[in-house]
Design a protein around this motif. Structure first.
Motif, PDB file in Angstrom:
ATOM      1  N   MET A   1      -5.436   6.787  -4.880  1.00 36.40           N
ATOM      2  CA  MET A   1      -4.595   7.840  -4.341  1.00 36.40           C
ATOM      3  C   MET A   1      -3.782   7.318  -3.155  1.00 36.40           C
ATOM      4  SD  MET A   1      -3.799  10.977  -4.702  1.00 36.40           S
ATOM      5  CE  MET A   1      -3.205  12.383  -3.883  1.00 36.40           C
ATOM      6  N   LYS A   2      -4.408   6.445  -2.378  1.00 39.25           N
ATOM      7  CA  LYS A   2      -3.742   5.918  -1.191  1.00 39.25           C
ATOM      8  C   LYS A   2      -2.464   5.159  -1.559  1.00 39.25           C
ATOM      9  CE  LYS A   2      -4.561   2.825   2.715  1.00 39.25           C
ATOM     10  NZ  LYS A   2      -5.502   1.929   3.354  1.00 39.25           N
ATOM     11  N   ILE A   3      -2.511   4.374  -2.639  1.00 38.44           N
ATOM     12  CA  ILE A   3      -1.351   3.584  -3.043  1.00 38.44           C
ATOM     13  C   ILE A   3      -0.192   4.499  -3.440  1.00 38.44           C
ATOM     14  CG2 ILE A   3      -1.985   3.303  -5.461  1.00 38.44           C
ATOM     15  CD1 ILE A   3      -0.519   0.542  -3.351  1.00 38.44           C
ATOM     16  N   TYR A   4      -0.501   5.648  -4.040  1.00 36.55           N
ATOM     17  CA  TYR A   4       0.550   6.594  -4.422  1.00 36.55           C
ATOM     18  C   TYR A   4       1.198   7.220  -3.196  1.00 36.55           C
ATOM     19  CZ  TYR A   4      -1.302   6.126  -9.114  1.00 36.55           C
ATOM     20  OH  TYR A   4      -1.722   5.619 -10.311  1.00 36.55           O
ATOM     21  N   LEU A   5       0.404   7.534  -2.199  1.00 34.02           N
ATOM     22  CA  LEU A   5       0.962   8.096  -0.967  1.00 34.02           C
ATOM     23  C   LEU A   5       1.812   7.070  -0.235  1.00 34.02           C
ATOM     24  CD1 LEU A   5      -2.107  10.155   0.307  1.00 34.02           C
ATOM     25  CD2 LEU A   5      -0.010  11.015  -0.774  1.00 34.02           C
ATOM     26  N   LEU A   6       1.365   5.813  -0.222  1.00 36.24           N
ATOM     27  CA  LEU A   6       2.166   4.759   0.400  1.00 36.24           C
ATOM     28  C   LEU A   6       3.476   4.551  -0.357  1.00 36.24           C
ATOM     29  CD1 LEU A   6      -0.596   2.145   1.260  1.00 36.24           C
ATOM     30  CD2 LEU A   6       0.727   3.532   2.863  1.00 36.24           C
ATOM     31  N   SER A   7       3.409   4.597  -1.681  1.00 38.66           N
ATOM     32  CA  SER A   7       4.608   4.454  -2.501  1.00 38.66           C
ATOM     33  C   SER A   7       5.573   5.606  -2.247  1.00 38.66           C
ATOM     34  CB  SER A   7       4.222   4.382  -3.975  1.00 38.66           C
ATOM     35  OG  SER A   7       5.368   4.246  -4.770  1.00 38.66           O
ATOM     36  N   LEU A   8       5.058   6.809  -2.173  1.00 40.64           N
ATOM     37  CA  LEU A   8       5.896   7.969  -1.881  1.00 40.64           C
ATOM     38  C   LEU A   8       6.539   7.826  -0.502  1.00 40.64           C
ATOM     39  CD1 LEU A   8       6.957  10.788  -2.591  1.00 40.64           C
ATOM     40  CD2 LEU A   8       4.859  11.707  -1.564  1.00 40.64           C
ATOM     41  N   GLY A   9       5.761   7.393   0.477  1.00 43.45           N
ATOM     42  CA  GLY A   9       6.300   7.200   1.825  1.00 43.45           C
ATOM     43  C   GLY A   9       7.399   6.154   1.857  1.00 43.45           C
ATOM     44  N   GLY A  11       9.314   5.348  -0.655  1.00 45.75           N
ATOM     45  CA  GLY A  11      10.455   5.945  -1.341  1.00 45.75           C
ATOM     46  C   GLY A  11      11.224   6.895  -0.442  1.00 45.75           C
ATOM     47  N   VAL A  12      10.521   7.700   0.327  1.00 41.99           N
ATOM     48  CA  VAL A  12      11.177   8.614   1.268  1.00 41.99           C
ATOM     49  C   VAL A  12      11.940   7.821   2.323  1.00 41.99           C
ATOM     50  CG1 VAL A  12      10.752  10.323   3.081  1.00 41.99           C
ATOM     51  CG2 VAL A  12       9.601  10.532   0.880  1.00 41.99           C
ATOM     52  N   LEU A  13      11.333   6.751   2.830  1.00 40.46           N
ATOM     53  CA  LEU A  13      12.001   5.914   3.826  1.00 40.46           C
ATOM     54  C   LEU A  13      13.286   5.309   3.258  1.00 40.46           C
ATOM     55  CD1 LEU A  13      12.033   4.536   6.606  1.00 40.46           C
ATOM     56  CD2 LEU A  13      10.664   2.710   5.596  1.00 40.46           C
ATOM     57  N   TYR A  18      19.208   5.247   2.607  1.00 40.71           N
ATOM     58  CA  TYR A  18      20.369   5.459   1.735  1.00 40.71           C
ATOM     59  C   TYR A  18      21.261   6.563   2.295  1.00 40.71           C
ATOM     60  CZ  TYR A  18      19.223   2.568  -2.351  1.00 40.71           C
ATOM     61  OH  TYR A  18      19.001   1.530  -3.216  1.00 40.71           O
ATOM     62  N   SER A  19      20.636   7.637   2.743  1.00 41.71           N
ATOM     63  CA  SER A  19      21.402   8.753   3.289  1.00 41.71           C
ATOM     64  C   SER A  19      22.179   8.334   4.533  1.00 41.71           C
ATOM     65  CB  SER A  19      20.459   9.907   3.622  1.00 41.71           C
ATOM     66  OG  SER A  19      21.176  10.974   4.199  1.00 41.71           O
ATOM     67  N   LEU A  20      21.545   7.571   5.406  1.00 35.34           N
ATOM     68  CA  LEU A  20      22.218   7.100   6.622  1.00 35.34           C
ATOM     69  C   LEU A  20      23.381   6.164   6.313  1.00 35.34           C
ATOM     70  CD1 LEU A  20      19.103   6.475   8.894  1.00 35.34           C
ATOM     71  CD2 LEU A  20      20.771   8.344   9.078  1.00 35.34           C
ATOM     72  N   LEU A  21      23.260   5.412   5.206  1.00 36.69           N
ATOM     73  CA  LEU A  21      24.317   4.488   4.798  1.00 36.69           C
ATOM     74  C   LEU A  21      25.347   5.145   3.883  1.00 36.69           C
ATOM     75  CD1 LEU A  21      22.138   1.337   4.044  1.00 36.69           C
ATOM     76  CD2 LEU A  21      23.592   1.735   6.037  1.00 36.69           C
ATOM     77  N   ASN A  22      25.169   6.447   3.615  1.00 38.31           N
ATOM     78  CA  ASN A  22      26.046   7.191   2.704  1.00 38.31           C
ATOM     79  C   ASN A  22      26.107   6.570   1.307  1.00 38.31           C
ATOM     80  OD1 ASN A  22      26.743   9.191   4.569  1.00 38.31           O
ATOM     81  ND2 ASN A  22      28.279   7.843   5.480  1.00 38.31           N
TER      82      ASN A  22
END
Length: 94
Positions: A1-9, A11-13, A18-22
């Protein structure tokens, strides 16, 4: 479960960056490929740094951490031929 949360984190980062770079997701192919190269290179920082802290030079640390096979896979040429020979020898011994 921990690896999935790290992967999600992670991805969010990346999404925030991406958003900051438009840059819209999915990214244009060149941007995505450069990003993947950065990910592969970034994965090698810790193993190489550990080898260098242990007293090895950069070239030796690179080899011992097996960075090139991880980043580029089996490159065509002499090394691919050696890998095939090793596989064939192992199969014959079985």
């Amino acid at each position: 479960m921990k690896i999935y949360l790290l992967s999600l984190g992670a991805g969010v980062l990346v999404g925030v960056i991406y958003s900051l770079l438009n840059v819209r997701s999915p990214a244009p192919p060149l941007v995505a490929l450069v990003g993947l190269l950065g990910i592969l290179a970034g994965e090698q920082i810790v193993p190489v740094a550990k080898q260098m802290v242990a007293g090895h030079g950069l070239a030796a640390a690179w080899r011992q951490a097996k960075c090139a096979p991880h980043m580029f896979g089996m490159l065509p040429g002499r090394h691919a031929d050696e890998a095939k020979e090793t596989t064939n020898v192992a199969e014959k011994a079985s």
